[in-house]
Scaffold this active site. Structure first.
Site, PDB file in Angstrom:
ATOM      1  N   MET A  39      76.779 -66.053 -13.106  1.00 32.83           N
ATOM      2  CA  MET A  39      76.831 -66.028 -14.577  1.00 32.83           C
ATOM      3  C   MET A  39      78.229 -65.612 -15.016  1.00 32.83           C
ATOM      4  O   MET A  39      78.810 -64.687 -14.440  1.00 32.83           O
ATOM      5  CB  MET A  39      75.818 -65.021 -15.116  1.00 32.83           C
ATOM      6  CG  MET A  39      74.400 -65.229 -14.628  1.00 32.83           C
ATOM      7  SD  MET A  39      73.278 -64.039 -15.355  1.00 32.83           S
ATOM      8  CE  MET A  39      71.761 -64.370 -14.466  1.00 32.83           C
ATOM      9  N   GLY A  84      62.203 -63.995  -9.045  1.00 31.67           N
ATOM     10  CA  GLY A  84      63.092 -62.833  -9.072  1.00 31.67           C
ATOM     11  C   GLY A  84      62.324 -61.532  -9.097  1.00 31.67           C
ATOM     12  O   GLY A  84      61.962 -60.969  -8.056  1.00 31.67           O
ATOM     13  N   SER A  85      62.025 -61.040 -10.303  1.00 32.49           N
ATOM     14  CA  SER A  85      61.440 -59.707 -10.431  1.00 32.49           C
ATOM     15  C   SER A  85      60.054 -59.590  -9.798  1.00 32.49           C
ATOM     16  O   SER A  85      59.655 -58.480  -9.425  1.00 32.49           O
ATOM     17  CB  SER A  85      61.408 -59.270 -11.894  1.00 32.49           C
ATOM     18  OG  SER A  85      60.979 -60.322 -12.711  1.00 32.49           O
ATOM     19  N   HIS A 106      73.108 -71.028  -8.041  1.00 29.18           N
ATOM     20  CA  HIS A 106      72.787 -71.531  -9.393  1.00 29.18           C
ATOM     21  C   HIS A 106      73.914 -71.099 -10.333  1.00 29.18           C
ATOM     22  O   HIS A 106      74.008 -69.938 -10.703  1.00 29.18           O
ATOM     23  CB  HIS A 106      71.430 -70.925  -9.811  1.00 29.18           C
ATOM     24  CG  HIS A 106      71.018 -71.224 -11.210  1.00 29.18           C
ATOM     25  ND1 HIS A 106      70.020 -70.523 -11.855  1.00 29.18           N
ATOM     26  CD2 HIS A 106      71.459 -72.161 -12.100  1.00 29.18           C
ATOM     27  CE1 HIS A 106      69.860 -71.009 -13.071  1.00 29.18           C
ATOM     28  NE2 HIS A 106      70.723 -71.986 -13.258  1.00 29.18           N
ATOM     29  N   ASP A 142      72.320 -66.305  -8.261  1.00 30.79           N
ATOM     30  CA  ASP A 142      72.718 -66.632  -9.632  1.00 30.79           C
ATOM     31  C   ASP A 142      74.181 -66.297  -9.879  1.00 30.79           C
ATOM     32  O   ASP A 142      74.660 -65.226  -9.496  1.00 30.79           O
ATOM     33  CB  ASP A 142      71.864 -65.830 -10.627  1.00 30.79           C
ATOM     34  CG  ASP A 142      70.454 -66.371 -10.735  1.00 30.79           C
ATOM     35  OD1 ASP A 142      70.300 -67.602 -10.837  1.00 30.79           O
ATOM     36  OD2 ASP A 142      69.509 -65.564 -10.721  1.00 30.79           O
ATOM     37  N   GLY A 187      66.921 -61.703 -15.838  1.00 37.37           N
ATOM     38  CA  GLY A 187      65.686 -61.725 -15.062  1.00 37.37           C
ATOM     39  C   GLY A 187      64.587 -61.065 -15.887  1.00 37.37           C
ATOM     40  O   GLY A 187      64.844 -60.494 -16.952  1.00 37.37           O
ATOM     41  N   GLY A 188      63.384 -61.157 -15.392  1.00 40.68           N
ATOM     42  CA  GLY A 188      62.263 -60.438 -16.004  1.00 40.68           C
ATOM     43  C   GLY A 188      61.820 -60.954 -17.365  1.00 40.68           C
ATOM     44  O   GLY A 188      61.158 -60.226 -18.104  1.00 40.68           O
ATOM     45  N   MET A 201      75.580 -70.726 -13.650  1.00 41.19           N
ATOM     46  CA  MET A 201      75.422 -70.710 -15.111  1.00 41.19           C
ATOM     47  C   MET A 201      76.786 -70.398 -15.705  1.00 41.19           C
ATOM     48  O   MET A 201      77.045 -69.297 -16.196  1.00 41.19           O
ATOM     49  CB  MET A 201      74.379 -69.652 -15.488  1.00 41.19           C
ATOM     50  CG  MET A 201      72.964 -70.036 -15.086  1.00 41.19           C
ATOM     51  SD  MET A 201      71.848 -68.637 -15.017  1.00 41.19           S
ATOM     52  CE  MET A 201      72.128 -68.102 -13.325  1.00 41.19           C
ATOM     53  N   ASP A 207      62.647 -72.023 -12.374  1.00 42.08           N
ATOM     54  CA  ASP A 207      63.311 -70.719 -12.317  1.00 42.08           C
ATOM     55  C   ASP A 207      63.098 -69.974 -13.634  1.00 42.08           C
ATOM     56  O   ASP A 207      63.454 -70.488 -14.697  1.00 42.08           O
ATOM     57  CB  ASP A 207      64.822 -70.964 -12.087  1.00 42.08           C
ATOM     58  CG  ASP A 207      65.625 -69.683 -11.938  1.00 42.08           C
ATOM     59  OD1 ASP A 207      65.017 -68.595 -11.825  1.00 42.08           O
ATOM     60  OD2 ASP A 207      66.873 -69.783 -11.929  1.00 42.08           O
ATOM     61  N   GLY A 208      62.534 -68.770 -13.527  1.00 43.87           N
ATOM     62  CA  GLY A 208      62.418 -67.908 -14.695  1.00 43.87           C
ATOM     63  C   GLY A 208      60.990 -67.515 -15.024  1.00 43.87           C
ATOM     64  O   GLY A 208      60.170 -68.353 -15.395  1.00 43.87           O
ATOM     65  N   GLY A 209      60.702 -66.212 -14.826  1.00 43.85           N
ATOM     66  CA  GLY A 209      59.406 -65.676 -15.258  1.00 43.85           C
ATOM     67  C   GLY A 209      58.221 -66.096 -14.413  1.00 43.85           C
ATOM     68  O   GLY A 209      57.072 -65.991 -14.851  1.00 43.85           O
ATOM     69  N   MET A 213      64.596 -74.936 -16.012  1.00 43.81           N
ATOM     70  CA  MET A 213      64.601 -73.528 -16.400  1.00 43.81           C
ATOM     71  C   MET A 213      63.357 -73.260 -17.246  1.00 43.81           C
ATOM     72  O   MET A 213      63.130 -73.932 -18.255  1.00 43.81           O
ATOM     73  CB  MET A 213      65.851 -73.197 -17.227  1.00 43.81           C
ATOM     74  CG  MET A 213      67.153 -73.175 -16.444  1.00 43.81           C
ATOM     75  SD  MET A 213      67.178 -72.079 -14.998  1.00 43.81           S
ATOM     76  CE  MET A 213      66.806 -70.470 -15.709  1.00 43.81           C
ATOM     77  N   GLY A 266      70.080 -66.298 -18.063  1.00 39.17           N
ATOM     78  CA  GLY A 266      70.966 -65.156 -18.338  1.00 39.17           C
ATOM     79  C   GLY A 266      70.368 -63.820 -17.937  1.00 39.17           C
ATOM     80  O   GLY A 266      71.111 -62.879 -17.656  1.00 39.17           O
ATOM     81  N   HIS A 308      68.068 -67.635  -3.581  1.00 39.50           N
ATOM     82  CA  HIS A 308      68.660 -68.130  -4.831  1.00 39.50           C
ATOM     83  C   HIS A 308      69.718 -67.126  -5.296  1.00 39.50           C
ATOM     84  O   HIS A 308      69.438 -65.947  -5.448  1.00 39.50           O
ATOM     85  CB  HIS A 308      67.538 -68.250  -5.861  1.00 39.50           C
ATOM     86  CG  HIS A 308      67.915 -68.866  -7.149  1.00 39.50           C
ATOM     87  ND1 HIS A 308      68.037 -70.230  -7.325  1.00 39.50           N
ATOM     88  CD2 HIS A 308      68.176 -68.310  -8.358  1.00 39.50           C
ATOM     89  CE1 HIS A 308      68.349 -70.488  -8.591  1.00 39.50           C
ATOM     90  NE2 HIS A 308      68.450 -69.332  -9.241  1.00 39.50           N
ATOM     91  N   SER A 364      65.120 -64.758  -5.881  1.00 42.26           N
ATOM     92  CA  SER A 364      66.370 -64.694  -6.635  1.00 42.26           C
ATOM     93  C   SER A 364      67.040 -63.330  -6.464  1.00 42.26           C
ATOM     94  O   SER A 364      66.536 -62.309  -6.940  1.00 42.26           O
ATOM     95  CB  SER A 364      66.102 -64.957  -8.117  1.00 42.26           C
ATOM     96  OG  SER A 364      67.299 -64.819  -8.840  1.00 42.26           O
TER      97      SER A 364
END
Ligand code: DX5
Ligand code: ZN
Length: 222
Positions: free
Chosen positions: A37, A197-198, A66, A35, A144-145, A68, A175-177, A137, A142, A33, A8
């Site tokens: 927003m 991502g992170s 993606h 994002d 990252g991390g 959002m 997606d996410g974490g 999700m 909204g 990916h 991401s």
């Protein structure tokens, strides 16, 4: 069993984007990916179509956009012309979801729908056959991390069962974490396209971080 990792861009060090894109490509990954927003659907702002257009010549990676944003229909043509290869919209942001999916497909792009953690898969009951991707999700979108939300593996399993029973071709993306400690559990639940991502981007280490994930997957998955 094919698993795809999709780094991401939101987590990439912004001053070194070109370098980071090269690291991602060198790792053997084929899609990125991106994002989007709008500060309205989610409390943050990211990557407008002009930024995506500027990134396009820097990379051969497939751009997995993606969105959002509220009213994605308004922006889909801009992201298509900027170089998106696949576009995912949020079910919660679409009053006429079927129409939005058709709009994406009318541009010859892959269509995905994302579900926030509180949204049940059944909102997609009448569009599953149209989708290339369903994005679960694993955090509230909204930022990252963040830490993954408990219970999302059960939702992935439910979706996997729907996919199997209906013989639907859509891919299950998460997606996410996602990190080294929980990636296997989402795969075990049925996810096949993993946004990271992170835990992927880190200056001078992005390529090796991604390759570590790939090695881990090769070792465990037969
Ligand atoms: C969250 C975004 C994600 C985010 C993932 O709203 O959609 O793509 O960048 O980053 P990590 O893996 O750090 O949660
Ligand atoms: Zn995302």
């Amino acid at each position: 069993m094919k698993i795809t990792i999709c780094p991401s861009l939101f987590a990439a060090p912004m001053g070194y984007l070109a370098e980071e894109l090269q690291e991602v490509e060198a790792s053997g990954i084929t899609s990125l990916h991106v994002d989007v927003m709008d500060g309205n659907f989610v409390p943050n702002i990211a990557f407008g179509p002009d930024q995506v257009r500027m990134l396009r010549p820097l990379s051969k990676l497939e751009f997995d956009v993606h969105m959002m944003v509220v009213n994605p229909d308004r922006y889909i043509p801009d992201y298509v012309s900027a170089g998106a290869d696949s576009i995912t919209v949020h079910a919660e942001a679409c009053t006429h979801l079927h129409r939005t999916i058709q709009l994406i497909k009318s541009h010859g792009k892959k269509a995905g729908v994302a579900l926030n953690p509180a949204t049940p898969p059944c909102v997609l009951d009448y569009v599953y056959d149209l989708l290339d991707k369903v994005l679960i999700m694993t955090v509230n979108p909204g930022y990252g991390g963040q830490k993954t939300i408990a219970g999302m593996n059960m939702k992935i399993q439910d979706l996997q069962e729907i996919k199997r029973n209906g013989d639907y071709p859509f891919a299950i993306q998460v997606d996410g974490g996602i990190n080294q400690n929980n990636i296997l559990s989402v795969i075990d639940a049925g996810a096949r396209n993993i946004v990271i991502g992170s835990a992927a981007f880190q200056r001078h280490k992005t390529k090796s971080n991604i390759q570590n994930f790939m090695t881990m997957l090769e070792r465990v998955i037969v």
